[in-house]
Motif scaffolding. Structure first.
Motif, PDB file in Angstrom:
ATOM      1  N   TRP A 120       2.528 -26.901   9.634  1.00 10.23           N
ATOM      2  CA  TRP A 120       1.579 -25.929   9.849  1.00 10.23           C
ATOM      3  C   TRP A 120       1.607 -24.818   8.707  1.00 10.23           C
ATOM      4  N   SER A 121       0.646 -24.224   8.540  1.00  9.53           N
ATOM      5  CA  SER A 121       0.583 -23.027   7.549  1.00  9.53           C
ATOM      6  C   SER A 121      -0.135 -21.763   8.361  1.00  9.53           C
ATOM      7  N   LEU A 122       0.893 -20.875   8.296  1.00  6.13           N
ATOM      8  CA  LEU A 122       0.497 -19.462   8.981  1.00  6.13           C
ATOM      9  C   LEU A 122       0.422 -18.418   8.075  1.00  6.13           C
ATOM     10  N   MET A 123      -0.499 -17.422   8.237  1.00  8.52           N
ATOM     11  CA  MET A 123      -0.577 -16.232   7.424  1.00  8.52           C
ATOM     12  C   MET A 123      -0.468 -15.040   8.361  1.00  8.52           C
ATOM     13  N   GLU A 124       0.654 -14.251   7.626  1.00 11.23           N
ATOM     14  CA  GLU A 124       0.982 -12.753   8.476  1.00 11.23           C
ATOM     15  C   GLU A 124      -0.170 -11.988   7.830  1.00 11.23           C
ATOM     16  N   VAL A 125      -0.834 -11.389   8.381  1.00  2.00           N
ATOM     17  CA  VAL A 125      -2.160 -10.492   7.683  1.00  2.00           C
ATOM     18  C   VAL A 125      -1.461  -9.126   7.006  1.00  2.00           C
ATOM     19  N   CYS A 126      -0.308  -8.462   7.646  1.00  2.00           N
ATOM     20  CA  CYS A 126       0.130  -7.248   7.226  1.00  2.00           C
ATOM     21  C   CYS A 126       1.324  -7.336   6.319  1.00  2.00           C
ATOM     22  N   GLY A 127       1.397  -6.278   5.076  1.00  2.00           N
ATOM     23  CA  GLY A 127       2.373  -6.218   4.309  1.00  2.00           C
ATOM     24  C   GLY A 127       3.813  -5.803   5.091  1.00  2.00           C
ATOM     25  N   GLY A 128       3.509  -5.001   6.045  1.00  2.00           N
ATOM     26  CA  GLY A 128       4.738  -4.737   6.682  1.00  2.00           C
ATOM     27  C   GLY A 128       5.416  -5.889   7.404  1.00  2.00           C
ATOM     28  N   PRO A 188      -2.668  -2.224   2.029  1.00  2.00           N
ATOM     29  CA  PRO A 188      -3.778  -1.493   1.676  1.00  2.00           C
ATOM     30  C   PRO A 188      -3.625  -0.939   0.094  1.00  2.00           C
ATOM     31  N   VAL A 189      -2.371  -0.550  -0.502  1.00  2.00           N
ATOM     32  CA  VAL A 189      -2.209  -0.037  -1.717  1.00  2.00           C
ATOM     33  C   VAL A 189      -2.476  -1.205  -2.813  1.00  2.00           C
ATOM     34  N   CYS A 190      -2.287  -2.447  -2.351  1.00  2.00           N
ATOM     35  CA  CYS A 190      -2.347  -3.746  -3.003  1.00  2.00           C
ATOM     36  C   CYS A 190      -3.832  -4.001  -3.421  1.00  2.00           C
ATOM     37  N   VAL A 191      -4.637  -3.879  -2.063  1.00  2.00           N
ATOM     38  CA  VAL A 191      -5.959  -4.278  -2.305  1.00  2.00           C
ATOM     39  C   VAL A 191      -6.953  -3.180  -2.690  1.00  2.00           C
ATOM     40  N   THR A 192      -6.434  -1.932  -3.010  1.00  2.00           N
ATOM     41  CA  THR A 192      -7.381  -1.006  -3.574  1.00  2.00           C
ATOM     42  C   THR A 192      -7.898  -1.142  -4.848  1.00  2.00           C
ATOM     43  N   GLY A 212       0.924  -5.013 -11.384  1.00  2.00           N
ATOM     44  CA  GLY A 212      -0.019  -4.922 -10.328  1.00  2.00           C
ATOM     45  C   GLY A 212       0.512  -4.134  -9.187  1.00  2.00           C
ATOM     46  N   ALA A 213      -0.357  -3.969  -8.171  1.00  2.00           N
ATOM     47  CA  ALA A 213      -0.206  -3.134  -7.066  1.00  2.00           C
ATOM     48  C   ALA A 213       0.882  -3.696  -6.117  1.00  2.00           C
ATOM     49  N   THR A 214       0.880  -5.235  -6.211  1.00  2.00           N
ATOM     50  CA  THR A 214       1.783  -5.720  -5.175  1.00  2.00           C
ATOM     51  C   THR A 214       3.203  -5.458  -5.783  1.00  2.00           C
ATOM     52  N   MET A 215       3.206  -5.229  -6.990  1.00  2.00           N
ATOM     53  CA  MET A 215       4.798  -4.752  -7.116  1.00  2.00           C
ATOM     54  C   MET A 215       5.052  -3.313  -6.933  1.00  2.00           C
ATOM     55  N   SER A 233       5.166  -0.337  -1.347  1.00  2.00           N
ATOM     56  CA  SER A 233       6.449  -0.417  -0.433  1.00  2.00           C
ATOM     57  C   SER A 233       5.907  -1.595   0.718  1.00  2.00           C
ATOM     58  N   GLU A 234       4.726  -1.988   0.699  1.00  2.00           N
ATOM     59  CA  GLU A 234       4.461  -3.055   1.494  1.00  2.00           C
ATOM     60  C   GLU A 234       3.941  -4.356   0.899  1.00  2.00           C
ATOM     61  N   GLY A 235       4.070  -4.135  -0.599  1.00  2.00           N
ATOM     62  CA  GLY A 235       3.605  -5.265  -1.309  1.00  2.00           C
ATOM     63  C   GLY A 235       4.388  -6.726  -1.253  1.00  2.00           C
ATOM     64  N   ALA A 236       3.727  -7.621  -1.429  1.00  2.00           N
ATOM     65  CA  ALA A 236       4.557  -9.028  -1.273  1.00  2.00           C
ATOM     66  C   ALA A 236       5.711  -9.043  -2.436  1.00  2.00           C
ATOM     67  N   CYS A 237       5.155  -8.786  -3.583  1.00  2.00           N
ATOM     68  CA  CYS A 237       5.889  -9.067  -5.020  1.00  2.00           C
ATOM     69  C   CYS A 237       7.000  -7.928  -5.010  1.00  2.00           C
TER      70      CYS A 237
END
Length: 375
Positions: free
Chosen positions: A28-36, A63-67, A342-345, A348-352
């Motif tokens: 199964w593949s689950l997605m957590e929505v929030c960067g926190g 929110p920073v990443c998707v701006t 990029g913003a994901t790096m 503080s909540e970015g996945a990268c």
């Protein structure tokens, strides 16, 4: 502190891991929505301790990443003006625009200030009536109410030299867009508890039913996340697709009615571009006509700025859950927290940033460690 410690109890964590292992029978593949939630998962190694059948996909909930890049460029254009005091939370200052960031603009002489609340920016506007004061309002439903309240107060007090640069986005349309993508691999969602504490859960049952996908509202501590995973896996194994609230200590069905009323008054729903993803219909807010005079984009006539995303940075694929951060060729090499592409790096909540901070530089080997390491 004791209260939070209880939600990272290794004994209780092991029971939840055991329950999940006893329940799962297929991948199964689950997605957590929030960067926190992503940071909590990576920090505590939850994804490595789960059964190999369960894959966690990191969603776009930073929110920073998707701006979008064009909003960053609009912020840079406004902040560069000599009559402007540009206020922002600190995590936005290093997010790269097309060629520079707010730190660079500040070093070039612009008046860019870090504040801790939009009301701080309103106070600056009251104290400096000869200057235009702009607050950079970004985020999901969680940060939108205080920004809305600040604009409401500006109008009520007649503070005309304050304005808001708005880049607020809404989670349910993003979930819908992810599920409609032809590349979607998500079979269940862990919804963001802080968003639902404001908005409630009324928008989610229709999504769960239409896409036949379980949605479990969870918190951010290890046991919160494990309980959300446990409930999602049970639904998947049983062929169910309902909305469950696994975060009742913070989330009510109707959320926060006062906050939602303020949002309805100050904002109106609009289409919004998400960085690395593209335009998602009805996925954002903008100031309603009643408050248009406090709209920085309107006041400074920057609505026609268009930009193109970097061809090197693959943060868009990370935000859509199509790749993990370490699968990007630039990750940890030409893209680091000191030199982010990029913003994901940056965030503080970015996945990268999470993968880099916790040295997750290669594909994890699931189930190799003992659950007692959680916490």
């Amino acid at each position: 502190m004791k209260y939070l410690d209880e939600f990272s109890d290794p004994v209780l964590a092991k029971r939840l891991f055991d329950d999940i292992r006893a329940t799962v029978t297929k991948p199964w593949s689950l997605m957590e929505v929030c960067g926190g939630q992503t940071h909590s998962i990576i920090r505590h190694g939850i994804d490595q301790l789960l059964p190999e059948e369960i894959q966690l996909i990191h969603g776009p909930g930073c929110p920073v990443c998707v701006t979008p890049l064009e909003i960053i460029d609009k912020a840079l254009e406004i902040a560069s003006r000599p009559d402007v005091v540009f206020c922002s939370f600190g995590d936005m200052l290093r997010v790269p625009g097309s060629g520079r960031d707010l730190f660079r603009v500040k070093s070039e002489g612009a008046d860019v200030r870090v504040v801790y609340s939009p009301l701080d920016a309103l106070k600056i506007a009251r104290e400096n009536p000869e200057r235009q004061v702009v607050f950079f309002g970004i985020g999901f439903e969680t940060t939108a109410p205080p920004n809305a309240m600040t604009v409401y107060q500006a109008q009520k007090l007649g503070i005309e030299n304050f304005s808001l640069l708005v880049s607020h986005v809404r989670v349910p349309p993003a979930i819908d867009a992810i599920m409609n993508s032809p590349d979607c691999r998500v079979e269940a969602f862990l919804a963001a508890g802080h968003v639902c504490s404001v908005m409630g859960i009324r928008e989610y049952p229709e999504l769960a039913e239409r896409h036949r996908v379980p949605i479990v509202v969870t918190g951010f501590e290890p046991l919160d996340i494990l309980e959300g995973i446990r409930r999602a896996v049970r639904q998947l194994e049983a062929g169910e697709h309902t909305v469950e609230n696994a975060y009742p200590r913070a989330v009510r069905t109707d959320g926060n009615p006062a906050a939602r009323a303020m949002l309805d008054d100050v904002f109106e729903v609009t289409d919004r571009a998400w960085r690395g993803i593209g335009m998602i219909p009805d996925s954002g807010w903008r100031l309603s006509p009643k408050y248009r005079d406090w709209d920085a984009e309107y006041r400074f006539s920057v609505g026609d700025i268009d930009t193109e995303e970097s061809t090197v940075c693959r943060s868009g694929e990370v935000l859509q859950g199509l790749i993990k951060p370490h699968e990007c060729e630039a990750f940890g090499k030409t893209c680091t927290p000191r030199n982010p592409l990029g913003a994901t790096m940056v965030s503080s909540e970015g996945a990268c940033a999470a993968y880099y901070l916790y040295r997750r530089l290669s594909t994890p080997s699931a189930g190799q460690e003992e659950a007692s390491s959680v916490g």
